[in-house]
Scaffold this motif. Structure first.
Motif, PDB file in Angstrom:
ATOM      1  N   SER A 416       0.836  -1.205   0.000  1.00  0.00           N
ATOM      2  CA  SER A 416       0.000   0.000   0.000  1.00  0.00           C
ATOM      3  C   SER A 416       0.865   1.248   0.000  1.00  0.00           C
ATOM      4  O   SER A 416       1.747   1.398   0.849  1.00  0.00           O
ATOM      5  CB  SER A 416      -0.897   0.013   1.241  1.00  0.00           C
ATOM      6  N   GLN A 417       0.615   2.145  -0.925  1.00  0.00           N
ATOM      7  CA  GLN A 417       1.381   3.386  -0.958  1.00  0.00           C
ATOM      8  C   GLN A 417       1.069   4.253   0.257  1.00  0.00           C
ATOM      9  O   GLN A 417       1.970   4.865   0.839  1.00  0.00           O
ATOM     10  CB  GLN A 417       1.104   4.177  -2.232  1.00  0.00           C
ATOM     11  N   SER A 418      -0.190   4.310   0.663  1.00  0.00           N
ATOM     12  CA  SER A 418      -0.534   5.158   1.802  1.00  0.00           C
ATOM     13  C   SER A 418       0.098   4.624   3.086  1.00  0.00           C
ATOM     14  O   SER A 418       0.601   5.401   3.905  1.00  0.00           O
ATOM     15  CB  SER A 418      -2.053   5.258   1.946  1.00  0.00           C
ATOM     16  N   LEU A 497       5.676 -10.141  -7.705  1.00  0.00           N
ATOM     17  CA  LEU A 497       5.246  -9.366  -6.534  1.00  0.00           C
ATOM     18  C   LEU A 497       5.829  -7.956  -6.621  1.00  0.00           C
ATOM     19  O   LEU A 497       6.987  -7.735  -6.277  1.00  0.00           O
ATOM     20  CB  LEU A 497       5.701 -10.030  -5.235  1.00  0.00           C
ATOM     21  N   LYS A 498       5.012  -7.042  -7.092  1.00  0.00           N
ATOM     22  CA  LYS A 498       5.410  -5.644  -7.089  1.00  0.00           C
ATOM     23  C   LYS A 498       5.057  -5.025  -5.740  1.00  0.00           C
ATOM     24  O   LYS A 498       4.073  -5.402  -5.105  1.00  0.00           O
ATOM     25  CB  LYS A 498       4.710  -4.885  -8.220  1.00  0.00           C
ATOM     26  N   GLN A 499       5.898  -4.093  -5.322  1.00  0.00           N
ATOM     27  CA  GLN A 499       5.687  -3.382  -4.063  1.00  0.00           C
ATOM     28  C   GLN A 499       5.960  -1.898  -4.284  1.00  0.00           C
ATOM     29  O   GLN A 499       6.751  -1.523  -5.167  1.00  0.00           O
ATOM     30  CB  GLN A 499       6.625  -3.911  -2.979  1.00  0.00           C
ATOM     31  N   ARG A 500       5.337  -1.093  -3.482  1.00  0.00           N
ATOM     32  CA  ARG A 500       5.727   0.307  -3.433  1.00  0.00           C
ATOM     33  C   ARG A 500       6.936   0.426  -2.520  1.00  0.00           C
ATOM     34  O   ARG A 500       7.044  -0.296  -1.505  1.00  0.00           O
ATOM     35  CB  ARG A 500       4.573   1.162  -2.926  1.00  0.00           C
ATOM     36  N   VAL A 501       7.873   1.284  -2.877  1.00  0.00           N
ATOM     37  CA  VAL A 501       9.123   1.376  -2.133  1.00  0.00           C
ATOM     38  C   VAL A 501       9.531   2.836  -1.984  1.00  0.00           C
ATOM     39  O   VAL A 501       9.285   3.659  -2.876  1.00  0.00           O
ATOM     40  CB  VAL A 501      10.246   0.583  -2.847  1.00  0.00           C
ATOM     41  N   ALA A 502      10.122   3.155  -0.843  1.00  0.00           N
ATOM     42  CA  ALA A 502      10.759   4.463  -0.645  1.00  0.00           C
ATOM     43  C   ALA A 502      12.197   4.325  -1.120  1.00  0.00           C
ATOM     44  O   ALA A 502      12.995   3.618  -0.500  1.00  0.00           O
ATOM     45  CB  ALA A 502      10.697   4.871   0.817  1.00  0.00           C
ATOM     46  N   PHE A 503      12.508   5.000  -2.230  1.00  0.00           N
ATOM     47  CA  PHE A 503      13.783   4.821  -2.922  1.00  0.00           C
ATOM     48  C   PHE A 503      14.617   6.082  -2.752  1.00  0.00           C
ATOM     49  O   PHE A 503      14.391   7.096  -3.407  1.00  0.00           O
ATOM     50  CB  PHE A 503      13.504   4.538  -4.402  1.00  0.00           C
TER      51      PHE A 503
END
Length: 810
Positions: A416-418, A497-503
């Protein structure tokens, strides 16, 4: 006094309100870490307790090899000093006393003068003393209780360090024993070395100690002779133990024997080549009994590896190593290497039964002839280095990078991005607060204004923040963090499996070259992820158009070869725009592409070569022939012998890349959905959600064996739904050790991180993409992808050119 554990006058032992309890196992105290030994101490020091079957085998083998290689000498003979440098609870020395290998007339002398043991953990030290003394006194049947003066409370590695400050500062009463031990002519060293590789998180605050003298010895031998790029694993505790013991035995003019049971990864690892080359030069004979049990694999490979002889104590390959150094220099051609593999598909008990009955004499030893690369088993094919490297000098790709390493996945990855934003904001808020508190403490309380001072000051509460080494350096500088929209990206975390990540470098351990490949959220790219050399898993490769995780294809690292790279614009370029000011350029080296053009046709372009590489890496023929090379060396591909072969692999690579990158749009394979308890997804989409338990294959009875086995044609999705009609063939396509469906099972469930309490719910991805059937349909898509991938790779022609067309490339 040592015979009465409760009488010991130790400040914190036993703990307040605790009981003094000794559990008997045969004639020895049970070899389990007691609750009084802190878990962090066990982890840092690598304490693993050894099955007595292995202990007895090593003791028997040492005696047999003394007889064989030292003119009939036995372990009972006068002058044969025996040392267990990592004695734990004393099992090696206790079992040796009780083994019958020491003659009755030699027992008193051996016990008083020629048996030695070291231990660093206080509680284990006392138990070891009790075990050894109890065993001896029961055998001697004397009137007076005889204490064991051969045991030293010390850090064995520290004994080789200049000044030996550990003993001087912490163990002053052991000085005399330690000093005496250092002067002895040790002929036999046996034991189970510590296995520790150090802390896994900066929050552990559990670093291993440094040993400059010992590590310098490793640097000048194992590391200097290793071809591995990353050599940090050569300083793991068990390898330090091998180096320490080798140095100690070589100090004896009469030679001697080392008998260890340890992690056996060095036998065949890429980074272990320097160890193998060195040991072969330092010893006359080497015996390796490979007990297997590498459970860092999965699937069929895991089943072949069999049971873990240490139980939960180790998931690695375990091997017994016997090193024989005879008087005089080893032969010019190197040691004679004797190797025995315990075999496939054996459970723990079956392995221990074999070890229990085994002797050096009754095992069938293979004679190993090392190659020039230092391979002992699974030797490489020498023709591999004739092919074209993918990176480096003469390589096809300009920039190669490892995948993203965060060192805090639970915090900076999420479905989840939020929720990701909230987790990162919370972590950053705590860090920034710590910076303020630390700077005030530096100014007013005299706290050290250094990285070490920041590390000591930090609040390491796992529920507030996951610390990384870079945080402490930035904290010392007063640097604060900020979450920006540009940091929120998409990553392929595991297959499908894609994920949202803080890059961003501030919240990631290492981004390597990835910022040059994905400099902005708008920057487009695609690339090939490959399991790196030195991995324990089978060779694997996949493609993605998002930021790849370091462990994309499993527990081993993956490297990434992108189609494009981005260059920062100069001032003139920035005036004319571009993709957010960045210049997008081909990541293929012109000279490498030109080689294909000259040999196969001038119309070949960068895209053709890019797709050819992806196709070639899927060749079953290539993978089988170079299986060992691909595990130990950087990947290469052959230059095809003709244009037809090149075109076939180019087209196959393009088709496979389209499938693998576009897996979310593949038509789902038609599976039968068996809904339970009246569930209806058309009226109640919540029945499509996965829970906190993994999907699973139902168990059925195998008519041949009568045992329960998984039926991989069915999948229990959740309590409401079972899928049927999965083709068995779909499981033949593997990424690493798992099939595509197995990757879905492994990853698509609600997971709560134990340390932080953070929840990662894959249903959130479906919710935020407004697709309630996302996970369910993904299973069908991955089955279609698997079948079509197999169709493509099974239709490929031979990849290898005629030998006259192979050219060596540096």
């Amino acid at each position: 006094m040592r015979g009465n554990l409760c009488a010991l006058n130790t400040r914190s032992f036993p703990p307040q309100g605790g009981t003094c309890r000794v559990e008997e196992h045969s004639t020895h105290v049970t070899r389990k870490p007691h609750r009084w030994i802190q878990a962090k101490t066990v982890q840092a020091l690598g304490i693993v307790y050894t099955p007595v079957e292995i202990v007895d085998f090593i003791n028997r083998s040492v005696n047999d090899l003394l007889v064989k290689h030292f003119d009939g000498t036995t372990i009972s003979d006068e002058g044969v000093h025996v040392l267990d440098p990592f004695t734990g609870t004393g099992t090696f020395i206790s079992r040796l006393l009780d083994s019958g290998l020491i003659q009755p007339e030699d027992l008193d002398r051996k016990y008083r003068e020629e048996l030695h043991a070291n231990e660093i953990v206080l509680f284990a030290y006392y138990i070891a003393a009790i075990n050894i003394e109890t065993t001896y006194n029961a055998l001697a049947q004397g009137n007076a209780y005889m204490p064991f003066d051969g045991i030293v409370l010390t850090d064995t590695f520290q004994l080789s360090e200049a000044g030996d400050p550990m003993d001087e500062l912490f163990f002053p009463r052991n000085n005399a024993r330690a000093d005496k031990q250092k002067t002895l002519d040790i002929r036999v060293i046996v034991g189970n070395p510590p296995y520790s590789v150090g802390q896994t998180s900066q929050n552990d605050d559990n670093q291993n100690l440094d040993y400059p003298t010992l590590d310098a010895s490793i640097a000048s031998t194992y590391a200097e002779r290793s071809s591995a790029t990353l050599k940090s694993k050569l300083y793991d505790s068990y390898i330090r133990a091998i180096r320490w013991a080798s140095n100690r035995i070589q100090a004896s003019p009469d030679g001697g024997i080392v008998g260890f049971v340890s992690n056996g990864g060095w036998i065949d690892s890429n980074s272990g080549d320097g160890i193998r080359l060195t040991l072969a030069d330092e010893f006359h004979h080497i015996y390796i009994y490979n007990l297997r049990g590498n459970q860092r694999t999965s699937g069929e490979q895991s089943r072949r590896e069999g049971g873990k002889v240490f139980g939960s104590g180790s998931r690695n390959t375990v091997a017994i190593t016997l090193l024989i150094r005879q008087p005089g220099s080893p032969p010019t051609g190197g040691a004679q290497i004797h190797y025995h593999d315990i075999g496939d598909y054996l459970n723990r008990q079956a392995k221990l039964e074999l070890v229990k009955r085994a002797t050096v004499a009754n095992l069938l030893w293979d004679s190993v002839q090392p190659n020039s690369s230092g391979d002992w088993i699974n030797q490489r094919d020498a023709t591999y280095d004739m092919h074209i490297p993918l990176a480096g000098v003469g390589g096809i790709f300009h920039t190669k990078t490892l995948g993203l390493v965060t060192a805090r996945d639970a915090w900076v990855y999420n479905s989840s991005q939020s929720k990701l934003s909230a987790n990162v904001e919370r972590m950053i808020s705590h860090y920034n607060s710590q910076v303020g508190d630390y700077l005030r403490a530096v100014a007013t309380e005299g706290v050290a204004d250094t990285k070490e001072g920041a590390a000591a000051f930090a609040d390491r509460d796992d529920t507030k923040h996951s610390w990384d080494r870079g945080d402490f350096a930035r904290m010392a500088k007063g640097q604060r963090y900020e979450l920006t929209d540009d940091m929120l990206r998409t990553s392929l975390y595991r297959p499908f499996l894609k994920q949202r990540v803080a890059f961003d470098r501030t919240v990631n351990n290492d981004t390597y070259q990835l910022p040059k490949l994905y400099p902005t959220p708008e920057a487009t790219n695609r690339g090939i992820s490959i399991v790196t050399q030195g991995s324990k898993s089978p060779f694997g490769v996949t493609a993605t158009d998002t930021i790849p995780c370091l462990h994309l294809i499993g527990s081993d690292a993956t490297s990434f070869l992108a189609r494009w790279r981005y260059e920062e614009p100069d001032d003139a370029d920035s005036l004319f725009g571009g993709e957010s000011g960045w210049r997008k350029v081909s990541n293929l080296n012109p000279d490498a592409v030109r080689r294909f053009q000259v040999t196969l046709g001038p119309d070949i372009d960068d895209d053709d070569v890019f797709h050819f590489v992806y196709g070639a890496l899927h060749s079953p023929e290539f993978r089988e022939r170079y299986e060992s090379n691909l595990k130990k060396e950087a990947p290469r591909v052959p230059l095809p012998g003709n244009r037809a072969s090149f075109d076939a692999y180019r087209d196959a690579g393009a088709a496979l890349m389209g499938l693998h990158i576009g897996y979310e749009t593949v038509e789902p394979y038609p599976l039968e959905e068996q809904w339970q308890h009246g569930a209806d997804p058309t009226t109640d989409p919540s029945v499509l959600r996965v829970g906190d338990k993994k999907m699973r294959y139902p168990k059925v009875t195998d008519p041949k064996t009568g045992k329960k086995v998984p039926d991989r044609t069915q999948l229990i999705y959740n309590p409401h739904l079972t899928l049927t009609g999965i083709p068995e063939r779909a499981h033949d396509y593997k990424l690493g050790t798992r099939s595509g469906v197995d990757w879905i099972i492994d990853r698509y469930y609600i997971k709560t991180d134990k340390a932080s309490g953070i929840v990662n719910d894959p249903n959130d991805w479906a919710d935020e993409h407004d697709d309630p059937r996302y996970i369910l349909d993904l299973i069908g898509r991955v089955i279609t992808l698997s079948l079509q991938t197999l169709d493509v790779i099974e239709s490929l022609p031979s990849l290898f050119p005629a030998s006259s067309q192979l050219g060596r490339t540096s």
